[in-house]
Design a protein around this motif. Structure first.
Motif: not given
Length: 389
Positions: A90-102
């Motif tokens: 979830q930590i990794i996915r939260d960062r990806a969400f903030l950077t709009q990264s697939p």
């Protein structure tokens, strides 16, 4: 380290490389390699989150995950290997969400990977795997690869192969010309010196060994890598005698490493030594200290030990044969032999291990068993350096 990183990037520029695979050093967010801008990044890959460098990266797996997720760039896809615990992912996915990264997960339920069998090619083992995926979501990816012969063994390496396949397919989705045949070829040709590396009979003979034993060198030095190594040993040598030669740096998790190894295939012989680091042994854990740790770990697993003392050169000490063989008519196994190299590690200790295994097997030459050199990449480097000479 920053200087070496800058020199590497300068060399990449001068050589006009098409693709650079850049491994982050300590963590990710504050690592020197993280100067790459999002416009220059094709994809970020986070393979695992482990305990190494725990103190330097905040003291918890969560803080390490935060540091590693720092390599994710604005709008650029991220491939995550795993498997991860829910909070770490979830930590990794939260960062990806903030950077709009697939996000592409190598643990997606739409991926199936299995090891069909273990084969041998010129006496070197490989695992035959199937990798099938049909991922929907942020970035649809699909491929079917059957009977892929991976030279890197173990479930963890099959998972690494899935992660690499996801990355290649991600690049293809971004417009790169990456065929299924190229992915297969890349997986099958990949070798990693010092990681689950099996020596050929010719290489063993260069070291002065007779070829009766299988020689495995692996730079495992963490609890997680010890488990992976234990799984490999169990796979390639499920029944024959096993000898370990272990040397480690002083700042590693020695007890956790030993306990993890001993939870798998029980070795018949364990020889502790001191590994050369930067031209000396000042940073190496004393062999006598490792012996005490391994003896304690063995007792914790209910394994009886027989201390065979110091070993000089390639000579196996004169241990009473009665201690090497189980008592007739009982299920009680023979005690695990444990000893110390009298000098910093040299390949002579592998010859001593071979002799001890042969004696433990009743002197037979047919089953040479497996000899594994591990505990540090410096141990592995010493073997490879001897081969080069």
């Amino acid at each position: 380290m920053q200087v070496f990183t800058a020199l590497s990037f300068l060399l990449f520029s001068r050589e006009n490389v098409d693709v650079a695979i850049v491994e982050a050093g300590l963590g990710g967010a504050r690592d020197a390699t993280n100067v790459i801008r999002n416009s220059e990044l094709a994809a970020a890959v986070i393979t695992t989150v482990g305990k190494e460098h725990l103190a330097a990266l905040g003291g918890s797996l969560q803080s390490i995950a935060v540091a590693k997720s720092g390599i994710i760039k604005e709008g650029r896809p991220v491939v995550i290997g795993g498997p991860f615990s829910t909070d770490i992912e979830q930590i990794i996915r939260d960062r990806a969400f903030l950077t709009q990264s697939p996000v592409i997960s190598a643990c997606d339920t739409a991926i199936r990977s299995i090891t069909r069998c273990i084969g041998r090619d010129y006496a070197k083992p490989y695992q035959s795997c199937d990798i099938v995926m049909k991922i929907s979501g942020d970035m649809p990816l699909s491929v079917e690869l059957h009977d892929v012969k991976l030279q890197l063994l173990g479930d963890h390496q099959r998972q690494n192969a899935v992660t690499a396949s996801c990355t290649a397919l991600c690049l293809r989705e971004l417009g790169w010309n990456v065929s299924n045949a190229s992915i297969r070829a890349g997986l099958e040709k990949t070798q990693l010196p010092g990681r689950s590396q099996f020596l050929t009979q010719d290489e063993a003979s260069v070291l002065g060994l007779d070829g009766a034993s299988t020689i495995l060198i692996d730079g495992a030095h963490t609890e997680a890598s010890a488990k992976a190594l234990s799984d490999v040993i169990k796979t390639v040598e499920p029944e024959g005698p096993v000898a370990l030669i272990v040397g480690m740096a002083s700042d590693k998790e020695h007890l956790a490493f030993a306990a993890q190894i001993l939870s798998g295939r029980r070795p018949d012989v364990v020889l502790l030594t001191e590994t050369g680091i930067a031209g000396g042994t000042a940073r190496s854990m004393p062999a006598s200290s490792l012996r005490d740790i391994w003896t304690g770990a063995a007792l914790g697993h209910g394994i009886e030990c027989a201390d065979i003392g110091a070993i000089a050169g390639d000579e196996a000490p004169n241990v009473n044969i009665d201690h090497l063989t189980p008592t007739a008519g009982t299920d009680k196994p023979a005690p695990m032999l444990i000893g110390c190299g009298a000098a910093p590690f040299s390949c002579d200790l592998m010859k001593a291990a071979s002799r001890l295994l042969r004696r433990a097997d009743g002197g037979g030459a047919a089953r040479g068993g497996l000899i594994c050199v591990t505990g540090s990449m410096h141990m592995v480097a010493a073997v490879l350096q001897q081969l080069e000479q």
